[in-house]
Design an enzyme around this catalytic site. Sequence first.
Site, PDB file in Angstrom:
ATOM      1  N   ASP A  30      21.730  17.720  -8.891  1.00 27.38           N
ATOM      2  CA  ASP A  30      21.681  18.449 -10.232  1.00 27.38           C
ATOM      3  C   ASP A  30      19.779  19.708  -9.776  1.00 27.38           C
ATOM      4  OD1 ASP A  30      24.819  18.474 -10.971  1.00 27.38           O
ATOM      5  OD2 ASP A  30      24.365  18.679 -12.694  1.00 27.38           O
ATOM      6  N   CYS A  63      29.191  19.768  -7.673  1.00 27.60           N
ATOM      7  CA  CYS A  63      28.863  18.212  -7.204  1.00 27.60           C
ATOM      8  C   CYS A  63      30.209  17.913  -6.076  1.00 27.60           C
ATOM      9  CB  CYS A  63      29.490  17.230  -7.742  1.00 27.60           C
ATOM     10  SG  CYS A  63      27.633  16.892  -9.444  1.00 27.60           S
ATOM     11  N   ASP A 300      22.985  18.997  -3.978  1.00 27.47           N
ATOM     12  CA  ASP A 300      24.002  19.780  -4.275  1.00 27.47           C
ATOM     13  C   ASP A 300      24.569  20.325  -4.623  1.00 27.47           C
ATOM     14  OD1 ASP A 300      24.041  18.722  -6.354  1.00 27.47           O
ATOM     15  OD2 ASP A 300      25.389  17.379  -6.469  1.00 27.47           O
TER      16      ASP A 300
END
Length: 488
Positions: A30, A63, A300
């Site tokens: 993140d 994710c 990610d």
Amino acid sequence: MAWLWLCVLVSLTGAAWAKPANIVFILTDDLDSAAAAKMTQVKALITKTGTAFRHHYVNVSLCCPSRVTTLRGQFAHNSTIMSNDAPDGGFEGTYAKGLEASTVATWLQDAGYRTALIGKYLNGYPDTAPSPNYIPPGWTEWYAANGGNPYAEFNYSLNENGNTVTYGNTAADYLTDVIAAKTNDFIRRSVEQHPDQPFFAYVATYAPHLPATPAPRHATALPGIMAPRPSSFNEADMSDKPGWLRNTPLLTETQIADIDAKYRKRRQSLLAVDELVKGVIDTLQATGQLANTYVFFASDNGFHQGQHRLPSGKMTAYEEDLLVPMSVRGPGVPAGATVDAFTANVDYAPTFADIAGVATPDWVDGRSLQPFLRGQTPAQWRQAVLLAHRQVAAPLKAPPGPREPPDPFDTADLVIGDYTGLRTADGRTYVEYATGEFELYNNLVDPRQLRNRYASAPTKLKTRLASWLAVLNKTSGEALRQAELHAP
């Protein structure tokens, strides 16, 4: 094992040879590009000594889909992993579909690499696996969280090469530091015990994912910092936005204070990641491997905090969630260079395979970034990155075990419906929602995406983008790469 046979042959003939380059892939969780730009060690040791990719995007801003794309080089519509939960996502979905049988780990291990995953694997791991200590194919060494609360950085457990090891809440148990130590140990042992083998280390931190717990030594760092206030922060006019967002009220002072508090914690948690990066570079230097190792730094997915009146979170088709940091240093990589071509997380796996000198399966969608790592620009390159999202039900509850905790955005009364879209090299973001709504932004003149231009756009442009998206959504492999080159 082709390179091993070559080594034997060359050794017998007395000729000189060099082993393939090592690869260290550091993947944060993140991390948006704006926050990454504040990381001093990443900037000094990777970005300035290597090449930065300025238009690097993720296909799905979530994710597990992103991580499966990373491992396999497939867009989500082809991997069919669209979410963090079964049946169309998470570790359970990935495991059930047998996708782990062919990943960059298996390709590199078959080519003679020592491989290690250290840190976060796929959301939900190891639920539905044969055992809590299940290790997927392709990994020589394995250190992945399999219990407790790794997102909080304390009180978690790791599957360490088939044995569960429990960690507590002391400073020595801080997960980012544990990941750093295990990475450095893997590098040292690989060099000392297997000097003729190259290594691949996939290093996946949980930071700066919320709750973004800083290391105890950083708990009071960066006093007074606040989230950036671009023109899209608490956006004044939302009348052009799709229905799921249009009527969102202005953020309150309390909500903004919460965004600032979370922003500070995220930045604090990244200080230990910065130290991890420095430690890896120092270890590579001390072991004599720095000149023969590619070091990648990435995330990610991105993250928004206050833009378009949104609380902290991801998953949207806006630039903050899709544009991610990515820089590389290594043998032959131009120092201080930037790449403006459109690249994506689907390119990691074919790039690592190319470095290792191994072919990828026909179903791989991505492209090798090796030309850029040599300072070359390919004559042809993709002109659009495919975007996608599958609706996540809200509100969510905190899951048990090592599953991803919900972001504040996940628990709000906002639900992003399914969408697909394009981010094009000529500056456009085009999004089609399952509701029949559309978004179209000209990022060259409106980088904060304040004005949705779909209603006023020429019919010819809208038809061209819709046709291009339709083609990309139904193709794979070489056909997809060809379709990326230009609109139909």
